[in-house]
Design an enzyme around this catalytic site. Structure first.
Site, PDB file in Angstrom:
ATOM      1  N   ASP A  55       0.744  -1.295  -0.200  1.00 60.77           N
ATOM      2  CA  ASP A  55       0.064   0.073  -0.149  1.00 60.77           C
ATOM      3  C   ASP A  55       0.887   1.156  -0.206  1.00 60.77           C
ATOM      4  OD1 ASP A  55      -2.391  -1.275  -0.059  1.00 60.77           O
ATOM      5  OD2 ASP A  55      -2.898  -0.745   2.061  1.00 60.77           O
ATOM      6  N   LYS A  77      -4.221   3.233  -3.322  1.00 64.04           N
ATOM      7  CA  LYS A  77      -5.094   3.808  -2.357  1.00 64.04           C
ATOM      8  C   LYS A  77      -4.348   4.802  -1.237  1.00 64.04           C
ATOM      9  CE  LYS A  77      -7.434   0.435  -0.218  1.00 64.04           C
ATOM     10  NZ  LYS A  77      -8.705   0.802   0.017  1.00 64.04           N
ATOM     11  N   MET A 193      -7.260   9.439  10.037  1.00 64.28           N
ATOM     12  CA  MET A 193      -8.169   9.825   8.873  1.00 64.28           C
ATOM     13  C   MET A 193      -9.024  11.139   9.152  1.00 64.28           C
ATOM     14  SD  MET A 193      -8.960   6.441   6.959  1.00 64.28           S
ATOM     15  CE  MET A 193      -9.195   5.538   8.215  1.00 64.28           C
TER      16      MET A 193
HETATM   17  N1  SAH Z   1      -3.620   0.574   9.311  1.00 56.82           N
HETATM   18  C1  SAH Z   1      -3.326   1.802   9.427  1.00 56.82           C
HETATM   19  C2  SAH Z   1      -4.131   2.982   9.430  1.00 56.82           C
HETATM   20  C3  SAH Z   1      -4.852   2.784   8.104  1.00 56.82           C
HETATM   21  S1  SAH Z   1      -5.911   4.374   8.021  1.00 56.82           S
HETATM   22  C4  SAH Z   1      -2.471   1.729  10.880  1.00 56.82           C
HETATM   23  O1  SAH Z   1      -2.751   0.753  11.734  1.00 56.82           O
HETATM   24  O2  SAH Z   1      -1.856   2.724  11.220  1.00 56.82           O
HETATM   25  C5  SAH Z   1      -4.960   5.530   7.192  1.00 56.82           C
HETATM   26  C6  SAH Z   1      -4.698   6.654   8.245  1.00 56.82           C
HETATM   27  O3  SAH Z   1      -3.777   6.233   8.973  1.00 56.82           O
HETATM   28  C7  SAH Z   1      -3.985   7.968   7.780  1.00 56.82           C
HETATM   29  O4  SAH Z   1      -5.094   8.816   7.088  1.00 56.82           O
HETATM   30  C8  SAH Z   1      -3.642   8.545   8.847  1.00 56.82           C
HETATM   31  O5  SAH Z   1      -4.329   9.239   9.754  1.00 56.82           O
HETATM   32  C9  SAH Z   1      -2.963   7.402   9.638  1.00 56.82           C
HETATM   33  N2  SAH Z   1      -1.335   7.268   9.370  1.00 56.82           N
HETATM   34  C10 SAH Z   1      -0.962   6.044   9.067  1.00 56.82           C
HETATM   35  N3  SAH Z   1       0.572   6.196   8.933  1.00 56.82           N
HETATM   36  C11 SAH Z   1       0.586   7.299   9.360  1.00 56.82           C
HETATM   37  C12 SAH Z   1       1.654   8.062   9.873  1.00 56.82           C
HETATM   38  N4  SAH Z   1       3.085   7.573   9.570  1.00 56.82           N
HETATM   39  N5  SAH Z   1       1.699   9.460  10.457  1.00 56.82           N
HETATM   40  C13 SAH Z   1       0.521   9.771  10.578  1.00 56.82           C
HETATM   41  N6  SAH Z   1      -0.791   9.401  10.344  1.00 56.82           N
HETATM   42  C14 SAH Z   1      -0.660   8.026   9.673  1.00 56.82           C
END
Ligand code: SAH
Length: 528
Positions: A55, A77, A193
């Site tokens: 992803d 995505k 998000m």
């Molecule tokens: N499965 C992922 C989340 C996916 S949803 C997890 O466990 O982290 C996607 C959202 O995750 C983004 O819109 C943001 O809000 C957050 N996100 C993912 N990686 C990030 C990062 N390195 N820094 C800040 N927000 C992050």
């Protein structure tokens, strides 16, 4: 696939239902961004993958663990911006690869089961009777808090935490989030998000009784060198985010624990945090410099300017090795010289025992350290780590009539052999490898410089300087000055520094001792 641990056992039943030769899908959490934050299990699986479907949020540097022959599929995505594949297409792809008998790793950012649609993907696999395993990951919520210096829970502040999605649009008639319960019922609230809907989120919390004075942190690209974080309160965070221009992907952390950041902030306090550094290097060179700079917080743009290739003909070295006992000295002036020398030695059926006759000198400490891994303790390391320094130390010992072997790059500086010959030594220069300039990354490098974000460029040899200048391909000195305006230059030693000044540039950083650790330290001191 052989697996060392028991986790496969959970899905034994499923596997027994499978036809033999049918593949398996491993849904693996990539962690939040820093490629060091994947689990050992995740890395183990990547190292054995035949297909990796990854992803946008999974750090692509993790792909270095994947075997070269594996197939890589980018599933895209990026929330709302670009959907390279629909969810249905991704599901179908995983099923198809598994049915072809492939060992598939589905690599997802953070934890696959937290707002990552991982649940939907494995449901689909289960419906189709495809074997799967899920490997959790460090979710971005905990990483964002931790890397922003915020303990997500703390006895003195809160005993509860909730993870919410902020994706639900405010005009959605029935939000599935019960803000009236969340607003005052939970200590720390972390929202994924949520940037787009921040005004709605803030309003929902305040309208439902959360104090407008509640501290809030917003953290973008958490755990990476690009991390950006801002703090405010429910009352002003919308303005703060707008004014600072923070964009997704970002996490919102709400609660009194945010105040602890004042004391605990550690990640962004590292000396090189926020610094963008171009590291010019050869591909084969150990990444010691990049690792050291990143450890101190820098974000590195690795610019390979040189490839190392073997020479076509090893006649001179081969002949020297046959009468190695007649030499008084072997001089190693680079890491690559040590590597290529020993490769050739082993190829001829010889080893370190055959080198007991001559004394051995290196130009510096890292070369001596590498030599030790081949079982040889250098007899001489000059106090000054240059070819001249080595020449001087040898002259002090007296080289008249001595037989000296100098295995090195095909085109090297002549000063060392010439000085020694001038003092009456017999010097055999044996070419082992060639420095070949890397072609074709000019555009990428110029684009990087054009961002205006670059703070520093490091050079570790004269050839990196020359090839860098070739790659930058500035029309004239004026254009070069413009491209490098405000960019500092660090060099490992005086010879490299001279090549920089000869090229019309200025050296800003130069360690006293000419080693990579000293170079890193000098850079850190400059910015501390
Ligand atoms: N499965 C992922 C989340 C996916 S949803 C997890 O466990 O982290 C996607 C959202 O995750 C983004 O819109 C943001 O809000 C957050 N996100 C993912 N990686 C990030 C990062 N390195 N820094 C800040 N927000 C992050």
């Amino acid at each position: 696939m052989a697996s060392p641990d028991a986790s496969d056992g959970h899905f034994l039943l499923m596997e027994q239902q499978q036809k033999p030769g049918v593949g398996k899908v491993y849904l693996v959490g990539a962690g939040p961004g820093d490629p060091g934050l994947i689990t050992l299990r995740g890395k183990y699986l990547l190292e054995r993958a035949e297909v990796v479907v990854y992803d946008y949020l999974a750090n692509q540097r993790l792909l270095k663990h994947v075997p070269a022959k594996a197939q890589l599929v980018y599933a895209g995505k990026r929330g709302g911006v670009e959907h390279s594949h629909t969810q249905a297409e991704i599901n179908q792809m995983l099923i198809d690869f598994a049915r072809q008998g492939k060992m598939v790793v589905r690599l997802k950012g953070g934890d696959p089961f937290i707002f990552g649609r991982g649940g939907e993907e494995v449901e689909e696999l289960a419906h189709h009777g495809i074997a799967f395993e899920v490997v959790p990951g460090v979710t971005s919520a905990t990483a964002a808090a931790t890397y922003a210096g915020i303990p997500i829970t703390h006895r003195g502040y809160t005993t509860s935490v909730a993870f919410l999605t902020g994706h639900e649009s405010p005009d959605k008639p029935t939000s599935t989030i019960d803000w009236s319960k969340i607003a005052t019922g939970i200590g720390t609230i972390v929202i994924y998000m949520g940037i787009k809907n921040l005004p709605y989120i803030v309003k929902s919390l305040v309208d439902n009784g959360r104090s407008p004075e509640t501290p809030v942190a917003v953290v973008r690209w958490a755990s990476t060198p690009e991390q950006q974080s801002v703090v405010g309160t429910l009352a002003n965070i919308v303005d703060v985010v707008r004014d600072t221009g923070i964009k997704p992907p970002a996490l919102i952390v709400i609660g009194d624990v945010v105040n602890l950041r004042q004391t605990i902030d550690w990640f962004e306090k590292r000396p090189l945090f926020g610094k963008r550094i171009i590291v010019t290097r050869t591909r084969e060179q150990a990444s010691e410099l990049v690792a050291g700079l990143e450890e101190a917080g820098a974000s590195c743009f690795e610019c390979s300017t040189i490839n190392i290739e073997p020479v076509d003909d090893y006649k001179i070295l081969d002949e020297a090795l046959e009468r190695i006992g007649e030499y008084h000295w072997i001089l190693f002036t680079s890491l690559n010289a040590v590597r290529y020398f020993f490769n050739r030695l082993y190829l001829k059926g010889m080893d370190a025992r055959d080198l007991k006759g001559p004394d051995i000198a290196t130009v510096g400490k890292s070369t001596a350290d590498l030599l030790l891994t081949y079982g040889i303790n250098a007899d001489l390391i000059p106090p000054v780590f240059t070819g001249e320094g080595l020449a001087q130390s040898l002259l002090d010992l007296g080289v008249e009539g001595r037989n000296i072997l100098l295995p090195r790059a095909a085109a090297g500086r002549e000063i060392l052999p010439e000085t020694l010959r001038g003092a009456g030594a017999q010097v055999t220069v044996a070419p082992l490898y060639r420095n070949v300039p890397v072609q074709g990354r000019t555009d990428e490098l110029r684009a990087e410089l054009a961002t205006g974000r670059v703070d520093l460029i490091t050079f570790t040899s004269s050839s990196t300087v020359k090839n860098f200048l070739d790659m930058v391909a500035a029309e004239n000195q004026e254009e070069l000055d413009r491209l490098l305006a405000g960019v500092k230059i660090a060099t490992i030693g005086p010879i490299t520094a001279k090549t920089v000044t000869d090229g019309g540039l200025t050296v800003d950083i130069q360690p006293e001792r000419y080693t990579i650790p000293d170079l890193i330290q000098a850079i850190i001191e400059t910015y501390r």
